[in-house]
Design an enzyme around this catalytic site. Structure first.
Site, PDB file in Angstrom:
ATOM      1  N   SER A  41       1.138  -1.207   0.001  1.00 13.60           N
ATOM      2  CA  SER A  41      -0.169   0.001   0.342  1.00 13.60           C
ATOM      3  C   SER A  41       0.954   1.603  -0.452  1.00 13.60           C
ATOM      4  O   SER A  41       1.726   1.305  -0.255  1.00 13.60           O
ATOM      5  CB  SER A  41      -0.853  -0.096   1.423  1.00 13.60           C
ATOM      6  OG  SER A  41      -1.999   1.220   1.068  1.00 13.60           O
ATOM      7  N   ASP A 155      -5.836  -3.717  -2.214  1.00 13.27           N
ATOM      8  CA  ASP A 155      -5.193  -3.345  -1.362  1.00 13.27           C
ATOM      9  C   ASP A 155      -4.207  -3.558  -0.659  1.00 13.27           C
ATOM     10  O   ASP A 155      -5.077  -5.368  -0.487  1.00 13.27           O
ATOM     11  CB  ASP A 155      -5.368  -2.157   0.170  1.00 13.27           C
ATOM     12  CG  ASP A 155      -4.202  -1.139   0.514  1.00 13.27           C
ATOM     13  OD1 ASP A 155      -3.739  -1.910   0.986  1.00 13.27           O
ATOM     14  OD2 ASP A 155      -4.495  -0.156   0.206  1.00 13.27           O
TER      15      ASP A 155
END
Length: 263
Positions: A41, A155
């Site tokens: 991320s 993510d």
């Protein structure tokens, strides 16, 4: 005797991930050689800037962001697929570092995303670094997911908020930055008063913290920098300068053992 090199693992956590720039600055200032970065991320973005030799430039750019400029980076799209397209952020990042093949980067780099089709982690070690970052930062419901046909990528923090297990150079000193560390102040939350969305969010955060700690316990990095999970909100990028300085301070406090063993 030559000192060992460092493998750096950078976690997910929104704006508080900017503290990771401060940790890197501390390592550079003390002349440690980082020859591998594994990011998830926001950690994939920070790690890419370092791998391309542009971490100073990223810090400078982030430090100048205001609330208005952060809002301007939000390219709203069809809310059925994610409130933000995410392309405007990547286009703006072209001013900081280029989109290059990962295999051509100056140091070993990997970014981690989550494939919902196969319910597994996806590790990018080659191909477009921007594609890897875009997949790794695709917070479900916030950023539009990356659909490749055979994979539906979101993510990396969904399954692996701190991907220590993807370090290849296990002979290195492994330093992990945990963005889900203990809070600065333990403030009780009145869960019974939360609305449905807030309760869902708090449940997700609790799950992330548990996953992160399990990874630390299982894969045992040599050093872990713990960043308090309540040090900032997920969108507080206008506080980047403060967060970079705070990351440096936490590294100074928690990585003292590295200096003791330095040759």
């Amino acid at each position: 005797m030559n000192r060992k090199k460092i493998s750096l693992v950078l976690g997910s956590g929104g704006a508080r991930g900017i503290t990771q720039i401060g940790v890197i600055n501390w390592l550079i200032e003390h002349e440690f050689e980082i020859d591998e970065v594994v990011g998830c991320s926001i950690g994939s973005l920070v790690g890419a800037a370092f791998a391309e030799g542009r971490i100073h430039e990223l810090g400078e750019w982030m430090s100048k962001l205001t609330k208005r400029e952060v809002f301007r980076l939000m390219d709203f799209g069809d809310p059925r697929y994610g409130f933000l397209k995410g392309q405007r952020v990547l286009n703006t990042l072209q001013e900081v570092f280029e989109d290059v093949p990962i295999e051509n980067m100056k140091i070993n780099y990997a970014a981690v995303a989550t494939d919902l089709v196969n319910e597994e982690e996806v590790v990018f070690r080659n191909g477009s670094v921007y594609h890897a970052i875009r997949a790794s930062i695709a917070i479900p419901g916030v950023f539009k997911s990356v659909n490749t046909g055979s994979q539906f990528l979101v993510d990396g923090g969904v399954l692996n908020p701190l991907p220590i297990n993807y370090v290849r150079h296990r002979e290195n000193i492994i330093v992990a930055v945990n963005l889900d560390g203990p809070p600065l102040l333990k403030t009780p939350i009145a869960y019974e008063k939360l609305n449905a969305i807030s309760l869902l969010q708090e449940s997700y955060f609790a799950m992330r913290r548990k996953l992160t700690q399990l990874n630390i316990d299982l894969y045992k990095p040599n050093y872990t920098v713990h960043i308090p999970h309540n040090i900032s909100g997920i969108w507080d990028f206008d506080r980047s300068k403060e967060l970079i300085d705070t990351g440096y301070q936490f590294a100074e406090e928690q990585l003292a053992g590295l200096l003791n063993g330095k040759k």
